[in-house]
Design an enzyme around this catalytic site. Sequence first.
Site, PDB file in Angstrom:
ATOM      1  N   ASP A  39       0.847  -1.194   0.000  1.00 49.28           N
ATOM      2  CA  ASP A  39       0.000   0.000   0.000  1.00 49.28           C
ATOM      3  C   ASP A  39       0.877   1.237   0.000  1.00 49.28           C
ATOM      4  O   ASP A  39       1.925   1.255   0.647  1.00 49.28           O
ATOM      5  CB  ASP A  39      -0.906   0.016   1.231  1.00 49.28           C
ATOM      6  CG  ASP A  39      -2.181   0.823   1.022  1.00 49.28           C
ATOM      7  OD1 ASP A  39      -2.071   2.031   0.752  1.00 49.28           O
ATOM      8  OD2 ASP A  39      -3.276   0.259   1.140  1.00 49.28           O
ATOM      9  N   ASN A  40       0.454   2.274  -0.738  1.00 52.28           N
ATOM     10  CA  ASN A  40       1.215   3.527  -0.737  1.00 52.28           C
ATOM     11  C   ASN A  40       0.607   4.575   0.195  1.00 52.28           C
ATOM     12  O   ASN A  40       1.119   5.679   0.311  1.00 52.28           O
ATOM     13  CB  ASN A  40       1.323   4.096  -2.156  1.00 52.28           C
ATOM     14  CG  ASN A  40      -0.019   4.522  -2.725  1.00 52.28           C
ATOM     15  OD1 ASN A  40      -1.066   4.374  -2.092  1.00 52.28           O
ATOM     16  ND2 ASN A  40      -0.001   5.054  -3.942  1.00 52.28           N
ATOM     17  N   THR A  43      -4.773   6.525  -0.049  1.00 47.30           N
ATOM     18  CA  THR A  43      -6.125   6.474   0.510  1.00 47.30           C
ATOM     19  C   THR A  43      -6.223   5.513   1.681  1.00 47.30           C
ATOM     20  O   THR A  43      -7.149   5.604   2.476  1.00 47.30           O
ATOM     21  CB  THR A  43      -7.158   6.077  -0.560  1.00 47.30           C
ATOM     22  OG1 THR A  43      -6.813   4.790  -1.093  1.00 47.30           O
ATOM     23  CG2 THR A  43      -7.185   7.094  -1.687  1.00 47.30           C
ATOM     24  N   GLY A  44      -5.276   4.596   1.819  1.00 48.57           N
ATOM     25  CA  GLY A  44      -5.242   3.703   2.971  1.00 48.57           C
ATOM     26  C   GLY A  44      -4.760   4.434   4.214  1.00 48.57           C
ATOM     27  O   GLY A  44      -4.192   5.528   4.128  1.00 48.57           O
ATOM     28  N   LEU A  83      -6.778  -5.106  -4.441  1.00 51.02           N
ATOM     29  CA  LEU A  83      -7.780  -4.141  -3.989  1.00 51.02           C
ATOM     30  C   LEU A  83      -7.319  -2.701  -4.153  1.00 51.02           C
ATOM     31  O   LEU A  83      -8.066  -1.778  -3.829  1.00 51.02           O
ATOM     32  CB  LEU A  83      -8.139  -4.376  -2.508  1.00 51.02           C
ATOM     33  CG  LEU A  83      -9.126  -5.498  -2.174  1.00 51.02           C
ATOM     34  CD1 LEU A  83      -8.537  -6.879  -2.451  1.00 51.02           C
ATOM     35  CD2 LEU A  83      -9.550  -5.407  -0.716  1.00 51.02           C
ATOM     36  N   TYR A 155     -13.108   6.641 -13.441  1.00 44.17           N
ATOM     37  CA  TYR A 155     -13.243   5.549 -12.477  1.00 44.17           C
ATOM     38  C   TYR A 155     -13.961   4.360 -13.096  1.00 44.17           C
ATOM     39  O   TYR A 155     -13.505   3.214 -12.982  1.00 44.17           O
ATOM     40  CB  TYR A 155     -14.004   6.027 -11.247  1.00 44.17           C
ATOM     41  CG  TYR A 155     -14.207   4.944 -10.210  1.00 44.17           C
ATOM     42  CD1 TYR A 155     -13.118   4.398  -9.538  1.00 44.17           C
ATOM     43  CD2 TYR A 155     -15.473   4.453  -9.915  1.00 44.17           C
ATOM     44  CE1 TYR A 155     -13.286   3.395  -8.586  1.00 44.17           C
ATOM     45  CE2 TYR A 155     -15.653   3.456  -8.968  1.00 44.17           C
ATOM     46  CZ  TYR A 155     -14.560   2.934  -8.303  1.00 44.17           C
ATOM     47  OH  TYR A 155     -14.730   1.941  -7.383  1.00 44.17           O
ATOM     48  N   THR A 185     -20.405  -1.551   0.710  1.00 48.97           N
ATOM     49  CA  THR A 185     -19.960  -2.276   1.896  1.00 48.97           C
ATOM     50  C   THR A 185     -19.685  -1.280   3.020  1.00 48.97           C
ATOM     51  O   THR A 185     -19.188  -0.184   2.775  1.00 48.97           O
ATOM     52  CB  THR A 185     -18.676  -3.077   1.580  1.00 48.97           C
ATOM     53  OG1 THR A 185     -18.950  -3.977   0.495  1.00 48.97           O
ATOM     54  CG2 THR A 185     -18.218  -3.891   2.773  1.00 48.97           C
ATOM     55  N   ARG A 196     -20.894   9.091   1.099  1.00 44.22           N
ATOM     56  CA  ARG A 196     -22.061   8.217   1.097  1.00 44.22           C
ATOM     57  C   ARG A 196     -23.015   8.603   2.223  1.00 44.22           C
ATOM     58  O   ARG A 196     -22.614   9.143   3.254  1.00 44.22           O
ATOM     59  CB  ARG A 196     -21.643   6.755   1.216  1.00 44.22           C
ATOM     60  CG  ARG A 196     -20.826   6.260   0.021  1.00 44.22           C
ATOM     61  CD  ARG A 196     -20.434   4.804   0.168  1.00 44.22           C
ATOM     62  NE  ARG A 196     -19.796   4.296  -1.025  1.00 44.22           N
ATOM     63  CZ  ARG A 196     -18.491   4.277  -1.240  1.00 44.22           C
ATOM     64  NH1 ARG A 196     -17.689   4.754  -0.300  1.00 44.22           N
ATOM     65  NH2 ARG A 196     -17.982   3.791  -2.353  1.00 44.22           N
TER      66      ARG A 196
END
Length: 323
Positions: A39-40, A43-44, A83, A155, A185, A196
Amino acid sequence: MVGNGAGQPHAVVTGGAGFLGSHLCDALIASGYRVTCVDNFETGRAANLRHLEGDPRFTLLRRDLKDYGDADLAGPVDVVYHLAAPAAPADYLLDPVATMRIASTGTLNALDLARSRSARFVLASTSEVYGPAGEAPSREDSVGQVDPADGYGAYYEARRFAEALTTAYRATYDLRTAIARIFNTYGPRMRLDDGRVLSRFIRQALAGTPLTVPGPGTQTRSLCYVDDAVAGLLALADGGYPGPVNIGSPEAVSVFSIAQEVAEIAGPAAEIVFVEPPVTDSQARLPDISLATQLLDWQPRTSVHDGLTATLTWFQRVGARRG
């Protein structure tokens, strides 16, 4: 369990510091895997993986998958879960070029890793490939309609390209691939700034402000609890079906009902108010999960009430800053 029969199986999870990815890492470790997360952290979030620090079964590689090479990772790999992709509009609209690069170069690198290690490859795609929501549940044999030139085209087309690339590797190199189309989810560690409606309700409940329901609240959403979505990914990896297969909840829940549930869980002081709906407010896409039920023996098990209770309780415990 996917494995090569020689010791502890090894899974690579790209985007493993994200909401869904971090839960997948947890589930894999609990089921006996050694896990490498790539992961970079664009966004994580490091906080999503903090509980795994020091665990000998877990390795974190801070890498940009667009520049990732096979030499960065030693030893056999049994399964690659891909992912890594921005999932929130606030992210993929901010830099649409980067969104398409991760879907192209990043997916190529992940596929090449799986190919070099003869590993199973699982792509986490999205329901967005179906295009605008219709009245009927989305089936995997629906080709969908997407406008590549609208504001969200980068996207949509990025995810469709990733699916096409995965399919091409399967046909060209006989790579064992699978494609999951993930529907909405939610759960602990979800981002509360993703735009959301459920995220907004939880954020408002934590702040003690009224929950703002757009319009009459009759528009619907499909809510799949994160543990159920992860179980679907694991079942897909363990089987031989290439997909695509829908992973999500086939139950349509009204926005007003969601607000009522959150307000009830938050406490008696929670208030619901109705506001003008946004111009682009829409009905939810609903998945047809017949394939997942028949071929993977999978369906969501967590009720909306239980899932929302677990989610809101987690945020109340750790604080809204984690969202």
